[in-house]
Design a protein around this motif. Structure first.
Motif, short mmCIF file in Angstrom:
data_model
loop_
_atom_site.label_atom_id
_atom_site.label_comp_id
_atom_site.label_asym_id
_atom_site.label_seq_id
_atom_site.Cartn_x
_atom_site.Cartn_y
_atom_site.Cartn_z
N GLY A 95 -62.58 51.99 -63.17
CA GLY A 95 -60.63 52.24 -62.69
C GLY A 95 -60.32 54.02 -62.78
O GLY A 95 -61.09 54.11 -64.17
N ASN A 117 -61.04 53.40 -57.97
CA ASN A 117 -60.27 51.86 -58.17
C ASN A 117 -60.40 51.32 -56.52
O ASN A 117 -60.85 49.63 -57.51
CB ASN A 117 -59.11 51.77 -58.17
CG ASN A 117 -58.68 52.20 -59.46
OD1 ASN A 117 -59.29 52.84 -60.16
ND2 ASN A 117 -56.90 52.84 -59.46
N THR A 121 -65.19 49.71 -55.63
CA THR A 121 -65.43 48.15 -55.53
C THR A 121 -65.91 47.63 -54.89
O THR A 121 -66.74 46.86 -54.13
CB THR A 121 -63.98 47.89 -56.05
OG1 THR A 121 -63.61 48.53 -57.38
CG2 THR A 121 -64.36 46.03 -56.53
N THR A 142 -58.30 43.74 -62.02
CA THR A 142 -57.30 44.11 -60.64
C THR A 142 -56.84 44.29 -62.17
O THR A 142 -57.55 45.26 -62.40
CB THR A 142 -57.36 43.22 -60.13
OG1 THR A 142 -56.42 41.76 -60.44
CG2 THR A 142 -58.29 43.00 -59.11
N TYR A 156 -51.96 53.56 -58.70
CA TYR A 156 -52.75 52.36 -59.42
C TYR A 156 -52.10 51.23 -58.88
O TYR A 156 -53.15 50.18 -58.76
CB TYR A 156 -52.04 52.66 -60.72
CG TYR A 156 -52.66 51.92 -61.81
CD1 TYR A 156 -54.45 52.38 -61.76
CD2 TYR A 156 -52.84 50.80 -61.96
CE1 TYR A 156 -55.23 51.72 -62.79
CE2 TYR A 156 -53.13 49.72 -62.71
CZ TYR A 156 -54.86 50.05 -62.99
OH TYR A 156 -55.37 49.41 -64.37
N SER A 159 -53.77 50.19 -55.37
CA SER A 159 -55.73 50.31 -55.68
C SER A 159 -55.61 48.65 -56.12
O SER A 159 -56.68 48.86 -55.60
CB SER A 159 -56.03 51.18 -56.33
OG SER A 159 -55.19 51.36 -57.54
N LYS A 160 -55.04 49.25 -57.41
CA LYS A 160 -55.74 47.64 -57.91
C LYS A 160 -55.36 45.96 -56.22
O LYS A 160 -55.96 45.13 -55.84
CB LYS A 160 -54.62 47.30 -58.92
CG LYS A 160 -55.58 48.03 -60.25
CD LYS A 160 -57.17 47.87 -59.90
CE LYS A 160 -58.14 48.48 -61.47
NZ LYS A 160 -59.17 48.32 -61.73
#
Length: 255
Positions: A95, A117, A121, A142, A156, A159-160
């Motif tokens: 990440g 991220n 994945t 995550t 961020y 994205s998670k």
């Protein structure tokens, strides 16, 4: 204190861990290997990769890779099959952090965060889904930020959060094949990146005190805390657990 290791829990299993050369990813690679897994570790740094292989010893392979390059996910899945004959456990840990004012964050930086991220994945999960056999497990790392709002961390978090949502849908889709999909959501974790961040802040000690005051258990997570949760979800101990999240955050998101 983390859960005790269970030697032999992953005997005969092959695990692929992304972002495995430092911090949480390195701890995950060590934990799975200590419990019997054959581990394909991947990251971008050849020297760190060599150190991972030297520290783990037998049953370890390192493949240098940039997850944003087209075809990398298939190459890594293929390397795991070639090295170990199977891909039983996939841990998506790699990440990129991002902190900045939302209104002024450049779209180039936003795309970079999502490429690493989120999109990488997705690609790794697709490649693994094509080759995993019954009993396989995917675990996505995550973040607490996937479910709570923190100023300057929106890019961020998004994205998670996308992977947090995807985990549930893919878990339902792959359940008929006996493949489980879960995620682990760490809180603030004492990694080299955290230490570097704290060192750059004037009055770092007071900043850390504020961070700890927001955590009910009053300490940061360790990489080993996160690795213990990953190992549980990847193991047969969690054979009836899919589509869920383990928050490894000291109670932060339970407040």
């Amino acid at each position: 204190m983390t859960a005790a290791q269970a030697p032999g829990r992953f005997d005969g299993r092959a695990a692929l861990v992304t972002g495995a050369t430092s911090g949480i990813g390195l701890a995950i690679a060590h934990r799975l290997h200590a419990e019997g897994a054959r581990v394909l570790a991947t990251g971008r740094d050849h020297d760190r990769g060599r150190e991972v292989v030297e520290s783990l010893g037998e049953r370890t392979v390192f493949v240098a890779a940039d997850l944003t390059d087209p075809g990398t996910a298939d190459r890594l899945a293929g390397a795991c099959l070639e090295s170990f004959g199977a891909l039983d456990v996939l841990v998506n840990n790699a990440g990129l952090d991002h902190t900045g004012d939302f209104a002024t964050s450049s779209m180039d930086s936003v795309r970079q965060v999502f490429e690493i991220n989120t999109f990488s994945t997705v690609a790794m999960m697709q490649s693994a889904a094509r080759v995993m056999r019954t009993g396989g497990a995917m675990v996505n790392v995550t973040s607490r930020l996937a479910t709570v709002g923190v100023p300057t961390m929106g890019i961020y978090a998004a994205s998670k959060g996308a992977i947090h949502a995807l985990t549930r849908s893919v878990a339902i889709e792959l359940a008929p094949r006996g493949i489980r999909v879960n995620d682990v959501a760490p809180g603030m974790t004492r990694t080299p990146l955290y230490d570097e961040w704290l060192a750059r802040i004037p009055g770092g000690e007071s900043t850390e005190a504020e961070v700890l005051a927001d955590i009910p258990l009053r300490r940061l997570a360790t990489p080993q805390d996160v690795a213990a949760a990953v190992a549980y979800l990847a193991s047969d101990d969690a054979e009836y657990v899919t589509g869920t999240t383990i928050a490894v955050d000291g109670g932060y998101t339970a407040r």
